[in-house]
Structures are given as C-alpha cells and as structure tokens.
Design a protein around this motif. Sequence first.
Motif, PDB file in Angstrom:
ATOM      1  N   LYS A 149       0.819  -1.223   0.000  1.00  0.00           N
ATOM      2  CA  LYS A 149       0.000   0.000   0.000  1.00  0.00           C
ATOM      3  C   LYS A 149       0.844   1.261   0.000  1.00  0.00           C
ATOM      4  O   LYS A 149       0.506   2.261  -0.631  1.00  0.00           O
TER       5      LYS A 149
ATOM      6  N   LEU B  66      -9.678   0.597   8.393  1.00  0.00           N
ATOM      7  CA  LEU B  66      -8.688   0.066   7.455  1.00  0.00           C
ATOM      8  C   LEU B  66      -7.445  -0.429   8.171  1.00  0.00           C
ATOM      9  O   LEU B  66      -6.486  -0.815   7.513  1.00  0.00           O
ATOM     10  N   ASN B  67      -7.446  -0.375   9.485  1.00  0.00           N
ATOM     11  CA  ASN B  67      -6.278  -0.881  10.203  1.00  0.00           C
ATOM     12  C   ASN B  67      -6.719  -1.798  11.334  1.00  0.00           C
ATOM     13  O   ASN B  67      -7.295  -1.345  12.334  1.00  0.00           O
TER      14      ASN B  67
ATOM     15  N   GLY C 160      -8.554  -8.057   7.173  1.00  0.00           N
ATOM     16  CA  GLY C 160      -7.741  -7.082   6.450  1.00  0.00           C
ATOM     17  C   GLY C 160      -6.268  -7.412   6.404  1.00  0.00           C
ATOM     18  O   GLY C 160      -5.487  -6.660   5.825  1.00  0.00           O
TER      19      GLY C 160
ATOM     20  N   LYS D 261      -4.014   3.409   2.588  1.00  0.00           N
ATOM     21  CA  LYS D 261      -5.148   2.691   1.985  1.00  0.00           C
ATOM     22  C   LYS D 261      -6.230   3.683   1.533  1.00  0.00           C
ATOM     23  O   LYS D 261      -6.834   3.518   0.472  1.00  0.00           O
TER      24      LYS D 261
HETATM   25  N1  HSE Z   1      -0.864  -3.646   9.697  1.00  0.00           N
HETATM   26  C1  HSE Z   1      -2.119  -3.614   9.004  1.00  0.00           C
HETATM   27  C2  HSE Z   1      -3.251  -3.759   9.997  1.00  0.00           C
HETATM   28  C3  HSE Z   1      -2.280  -4.685   7.968  1.00  0.00           C
HETATM   29  O1  HSE Z   1      -3.016  -3.827  11.201  1.00  0.00           O
HETATM   30  O2  HSE Z   1      -4.399  -3.741   9.578  1.00  0.00           O
HETATM   31  C4  HSE Z   1      -1.437  -4.431   6.776  1.00  0.00           C
HETATM   32  O3  HSE Z   1      -1.780  -3.215   6.180  1.00  0.00           O
END
Ligand code: HSE
Length: 436
Positions: free
Chosen positions: A105, A158-159, A300, A205
Amino acid sequence: MDALRIGMLGFGTVGRGVADLLLTHQELLSHRAGMPLRLVRIATRNPEKDRGLSLGGVEVTGNVNRVVEAKDLDVVVELIGGIIPTRDLVSRSMENGKHVITANKALIAEFGTELFAMAHSRGVQLNFEAAVAGAVPVIKALRESLAGNRIDLIYGILNGTCNYILTEMREKGLPFQHVLADAQEKGFAEADPSFDIDGIDAAHKLAILSAIAFGTHLDFSRINKEGIRQVSSVDIAWASEMGYRIKLLALARLQDGLLELSVRPVMVPDRSMVAAVEGVFNAVFVHGDFAGTTMFHGRGAGERPTASAVVADLIDLARDLRVGSRKRVPSLSVPVHHLCNLPIQNASQRQGSFYLRLAVIDRPGVLAEITSILTKYSISLSAIHQKGQSHVDAVPLVMVTHETTEARIGVAMDEIERLDSVLEPPYMIRIEAQLA
Ligand code: HSE
C-alpha cells in the motif's frame, strides 16, 4: 500461452500464504483462470528457511535478479513491503516486460502515479487488490461493480491493529499501552507499531481508495492523519456512556467540490454498523448516488486473507492474457493521465460536533473560565460531565459541543490550554453521528 509463470519477491507471512494457495488449489485455479498458475521462483533473504511447505519444483533463491530480470517469468508478485528496495524492483520488473502484482500500500499510495504511468508505457499490468483491506474485495468492487455511480463518501476501518487495540480497551477496560504491549507479545502488532497506530497505514489505503472512487490523483500527503496514541480509557468509557464507540476511521467525503480526507479517532453511534466492526476486522462503506450505501467487511491482514486477494489478481491477469486483452479495467478505474486534482477541504472549515477532554484543577470558578472562552467563540455545549474526585488535584472534565467548526474549536482549545487551571493539552474527538 499455456501457463502464467509467476516469480515472487519476498517469502514472509503473505508470501507463504500465496505459495500455499497456488500449490494447494492448482487445479481449481487453472480451471478458473483458463491456464495453470505456475509458481516458478521465489526470491527471499532467507532461502534456506523451512516454511513447512512442500514446494515441489519451485526454485527458492537469495538473488532478486533471478526474478526481476528472468526471461522465463510473466509476472512478478511483490510481497516485500515498504519503499526501498521495492520501488526499484517493481520498476525494473516492469521495464523488463513483466506484469506486477503487489500487496504494498505504501508503494502504491506514494509512488503509484509514476508506477502506473510506467506500466502503461510498457504495456504491462500493475495490480494491488491485496494492498487495501486484505481479503476484502473493495478495489475491484469500486472500479467495476460500482463503476456506474458518482461516489460522494467512503469511510471505514482500514487498520486491524488499531481496531483490535480500541476493541480490547473498551471490552476489558485496559489502558492503551497495556493493550499495545499485549498485542505485540501475541504478534498482532508490529515491534515498531507507529505505521499502524499513527494512522499512516490507514492513510495509505485511503489514498488508494479515494483515487479510484473520485478519480483524483494518488496523494497520500494531503490526508489529515491522527493516530490513536492519545485515546485514553476515560474517552472510551465516556463514549460508551454517551452511546458511542471510538474507532480509527478513514474517511473521504466529496462535498461542494471539496474533498475531505482524514484518518483519525472518531466517535460513531454504538448501534451503527461501523461500530460493530470489532477486533482485527476491516470494513469499508461506500456511498454511491444510485447504489446507496454498500458495506464490505472481512479480514484485512494475515497470511491466508492477503493471499486470497493476491491470487485473485493473478487470475484476473491470466484471464486478460488468455483473451489477448492488454488490460480490460484500468488499475485506478480511469487511465492515470485522466486523473484530476480535486481541491482538498481545509481541515479547519470542517463542521461537526466534538467531544472534548480536559484535565483541570478541581476548584471553584474553573468551569466558568472554560465556558466563558467557549462562549466567546460561539461554541455551544450539549453535555458536560465531571466526576468528583476531591482527593486528587486534577480531574477529567468532559464536554460535548453542538455543531461548530474545527477552526473555532482549535482557537478555543489554544486559549483554554493557557489557563492555569488546565493541566494538560485538551484532547478532542470528532463525533460522526450520521454514519451507517
Ligand atoms: N498492519 C495492518 C493492519 C495490515 O493492522 O491492519 C497491513 O496493512
């Protein structure tokens, strides 16, 4: 073409998942793609390491050039991550006429414009479904399934690391540092968690999603980013009491020709669907003028979910190549030279109501000093809470405002911070009461 010949860069968690999937589902994939997906070679820093896979005839090498410069490969799957050396390896692979599929990303969000232009000029594909929300098929949905819509809002979680931390803090009543340390011990959070907890990963993202949804240039630097380090147990508890949950929300909203782009902790109604996205799960909500709101939810990150997305891109590529299509669907929905530069909304002009947390000295007149500053900036309060703790000097004072602008809140907070009775910089969380 009798097979898609695949070279892979990186053999970590996701690389292992991709190799496993390609080897386990050979027949199924061949059937769906219209040709075998043949994993030929993997370049990794640790070629000797046992990954617990039976790799058959797959060559494992320590030399990246055996992939990047190979004549016997059609596509390079980049699973190293980060910018260095991947930017160079991906560029060189495309210069050498290979298609590229990546889960990276940061690379797409920060250097996508140059890389897509290069892919176009070399006549190769550069695909990245795995770069946003792992197994959740949101890239393809945005550029294909929702292509008939004008999109005015995308938001989501998104995380997974942040969502896990905030969920644990709320469910177990534990402080941020404690949950972070525990997540690191269990391997859910990176040893250096700053990309995740400072909102950078989610912003990468969001940059990708908004380029596809709004046809605007990939511009990670224009996203307003704030992470979750400052979210305290007090905030989580008050949010619950007021009927909200705190989420690290990535949001892109197009209104009156201006694009709002932000990643930050937000209070969302605890009965909303976005509040119900808990633990390591990701979700993306998209509002289109004809489709209304659609929601995409799933895992994800992780070995198998991310591999699922990478292999979907490989199948897409094979299907295109089988029918002689150079690229049926542009990577960002429109060719990169058709992207525009939408003006970004000035953060200070954003309207909303806000939760404010102050640490104040518990003595007569303090509240009056604070409210007089709020009155000066026409900020009206809808709630104010202070739980008496007369045995300590500092007490948390929590307030909720009516609709106002961030500009007004900002100047008011600067003034409030300078009061002798205020012991720490005030902390503010936006309330998004209208989200699905
Ligand atoms: N580290 C990211 C998360 C996944 O915790 O969602 C990879 O982008």
